[in-house]
Design a protein around this motif. Structure first.
Motif, PDB file in Angstrom:
ATOM      1  N   VAL A  94      37.034 -55.291   6.083  1.00 55.22           N
ATOM      2  CA  VAL A  94      38.183 -56.166   6.290  1.00 55.22           C
ATOM      3  C   VAL A  94      39.433 -55.312   6.472  1.00 55.22           C
ATOM      4  CG1 VAL A  94      39.539 -58.095   5.397  1.00 55.22           C
ATOM      5  CG2 VAL A  94      37.105 -57.908   4.816  1.00 55.22           C
ATOM      6  N   HIS A 119      46.454 -59.970   2.099  1.00 52.76           N
ATOM      7  CA  HIS A 119      45.858 -58.844   1.386  1.00 52.76           C
ATOM      8  C   HIS A 119      45.108 -59.276   0.117  1.00 52.76           C
ATOM      9  CE1 HIS A 119      48.982 -56.897   3.928  1.00 52.76           C
ATOM     10  NE2 HIS A 119      48.043 -55.989   4.056  1.00 52.76           N
ATOM     11  N   ALA A 123      40.996 -60.973   0.184  1.00 53.40           N
ATOM     12  CA  ALA A 123      39.908 -60.269  -0.496  1.00 53.40           C
ATOM     13  C   ALA A 123      39.118 -61.215  -1.391  1.00 53.40           C
ATOM     14  CB  ALA A 123      40.468 -59.112  -1.318  1.00 53.40           C
ATOM     15  N   ALA A 127      35.150 -62.284  -0.766  1.00 48.71           N
ATOM     16  CA  ALA A 127      34.167 -62.084  -1.836  1.00 48.71           C
ATOM     17  C   ALA A 127      33.444 -63.388  -2.172  1.00 48.71           C
ATOM     18  CB  ALA A 127      34.853 -61.522  -3.072  1.00 48.71           C
ATOM     19  N   LEU A 140      31.226 -54.791   0.546  1.00 47.88           N
ATOM     20  CA  LEU A 140      32.494 -55.379   0.976  1.00 47.88           C
ATOM     21  C   LEU A 140      33.520 -54.254   0.913  1.00 47.88           C
ATOM     22  CD1 LEU A 140      32.562 -58.756  -0.999  1.00 47.88           C
ATOM     23  CD2 LEU A 140      31.489 -58.242   1.210  1.00 47.88           C
ATOM     24  N   PHE A 142      37.518 -53.134   1.802  1.00 44.68           N
ATOM     25  CA  PHE A 142      38.855 -53.631   2.101  1.00 44.68           C
ATOM     26  C   PHE A 142      39.808 -52.471   2.343  1.00 44.68           C
ATOM     27  CE2 PHE A 142      36.677 -56.791  -0.464  1.00 44.68           C
ATOM     28  CZ  PHE A 142      36.887 -57.950   0.265  1.00 44.68           C
ATOM     29  N   LEU A 165      45.841 -54.617  -5.920  1.00 46.69           N
ATOM     30  CA  LEU A 165      44.605 -54.628  -5.136  1.00 46.69           C
ATOM     31  C   LEU A 165      43.486 -53.781  -5.748  1.00 46.69           C
ATOM     32  CD1 LEU A 165      43.496 -56.028  -2.681  1.00 46.69           C
ATOM     33  CD2 LEU A 165      44.397 -54.203  -1.246  1.00 46.69           C
ATOM     34  N   ILE A 169      39.840 -55.323  -6.747  1.00 44.82           N
ATOM     35  CA  ILE A 169      38.596 -54.806  -6.171  1.00 44.82           C
ATOM     36  C   ILE A 169      37.620 -54.392  -7.266  1.00 44.82           C
ATOM     37  CG2 ILE A 169      37.627 -52.904  -4.827  1.00 44.82           C
ATOM     38  CD1 ILE A 169      39.177 -55.262  -3.281  1.00 44.82           C
ATOM     39  N   VAL A 181      31.669 -53.388  -3.855  1.00 43.44           N
ATOM     40  CA  VAL A 181      33.020 -53.682  -3.365  1.00 43.44           C
ATOM     41  C   VAL A 181      33.879 -52.435  -3.539  1.00 43.44           C
ATOM     42  CG1 VAL A 181      34.975 -55.270  -3.469  1.00 43.44           C
ATOM     43  CG2 VAL A 181      32.708 -56.053  -4.206  1.00 43.44           C
ATOM     44  N   LEU A 183      37.603 -50.129  -1.977  1.00 44.14           N
ATOM     45  CA  LEU A 183      38.903 -50.190  -1.323  1.00 44.14           C
ATOM     46  C   LEU A 183      39.250 -48.832  -0.723  1.00 44.14           C
ATOM     47  CD1 LEU A 183      41.647 -51.717  -0.839  1.00 44.14           C
ATOM     48  CD2 LEU A 183      42.375 -50.795  -3.059  1.00 44.14           C
TER      49      LEU A 183
END
Length: 253
Positions: A94, A119, A123, A127, A140, A142, A165, A169, A181, A183
């Protein structure tokens, strides 16, 4: 006379053979480069974006198996996209629009709310939709940034999002496990988005980074794409934030 031993080059096997990678925001920049890298590693790719014409050009460029033009921050449209996927997928990347910077006195509340939607809430929504549609052990992934780690005028909103964020995450990695997941927190990346934000100052910014970054060059979309594919393939990685800024945080602003 001694004959040197023969050297046989071994061809590296692709890292994503037979897998499906969805790139939300995949029509340009980091998203498109990640799609290109995933295809080179043997994956089928599905691209989404807001602009249908640009999306079709990107799909033709990388050989995407499917596209969907919609606004990912529209919950109903995002739900329809995931519901319409042909089967279980392996990875979702993403990307998103750039951060919103504004001094406190000039902060537009509506635009600030949209920035959080683009943002933080995106997320969460991805999810939620991923459960049952992304295979166990899939990813996933981000995009975030490092710019909000500094302090100064105009950074209040982005600082809050930058702090929030990684925490989100990490917790999502627990909630949707065994889906992984992660970032990516990027510094300046030389993309069309950066060009649109900086305008006539772009070349000056590139020159300044080449002169100051420890790596001696500007970070490009291919650098981020290489990290993204690594995070997809290394199944020990989840719940973490990975900086990619060429050492930008290590030098004075």
């Amino acid at each position: 006379m001694t004959t040197p031993p023969a050297v046989f080059a071994s061809k590296r096997e692709p890292e994503l053979p037979g897998q499906t990678v969805v790139v939300i925001g995949g029509s340009s920049g980091i998203g498109l480069e990640t799609a290109r890298r995933a295809r080179a590693e043997g994956a089928d790719v599905i691209l989404t974006g807001r602009n249908p014409e640009r999306l079709q050009r990107a799909a033709a460029e990388v050989g995407a198996v499917r596209t969907a033009a919609f606004d990912a921050t529209d919950d109903a449209a995002l739900n329809r996209f995931f519901s319409g996927l042909p089967g279980v997928i392996d990875h979702v990347m993403v990307t998103g629009p750039g951060p919103y910077y504004a001094p406190l006195a000039e902060l537009d509340h509506e635009r600030a709310r949209r920035d959080f939607d683009d943002h933080i809430w995106l997320a969460v929504a991805v999810a939620q939709n991923a459960v049952g549609r992304v295979r166990p052990g899939g990813t996933l992934l981000f995009m975030g940034g490092t710019g909000g780690r500094g302090r100064g005028p105009g950074l209040s909103l982005i600082a809050a999002g930058t702090a929030a964020l990684p925490a989100l995450i990490a917790n999502l990695a627990v909630e949707v496990a065994p889906i992984r997941v992660n970032l990516i927190a990027a510094g300046f990346v030389d993309t069309p988005l950066s060009a649109s934000l900086l305008g006539g100052d772009l070349d000056q910014r590139r020159d300044q980074l080449r002169a100051t970054l420890p790596i001696g060059r500007v970070v490009g979309p291919a650098d981020v794409a290489a990290l993204a594919v690594h995070l997809m393939t290394n199944t020990a990685l989840t719940g973490a934030t990975y900086d990619i800024d060429g050492g930008q945080q290590l030098v004075p602003a």
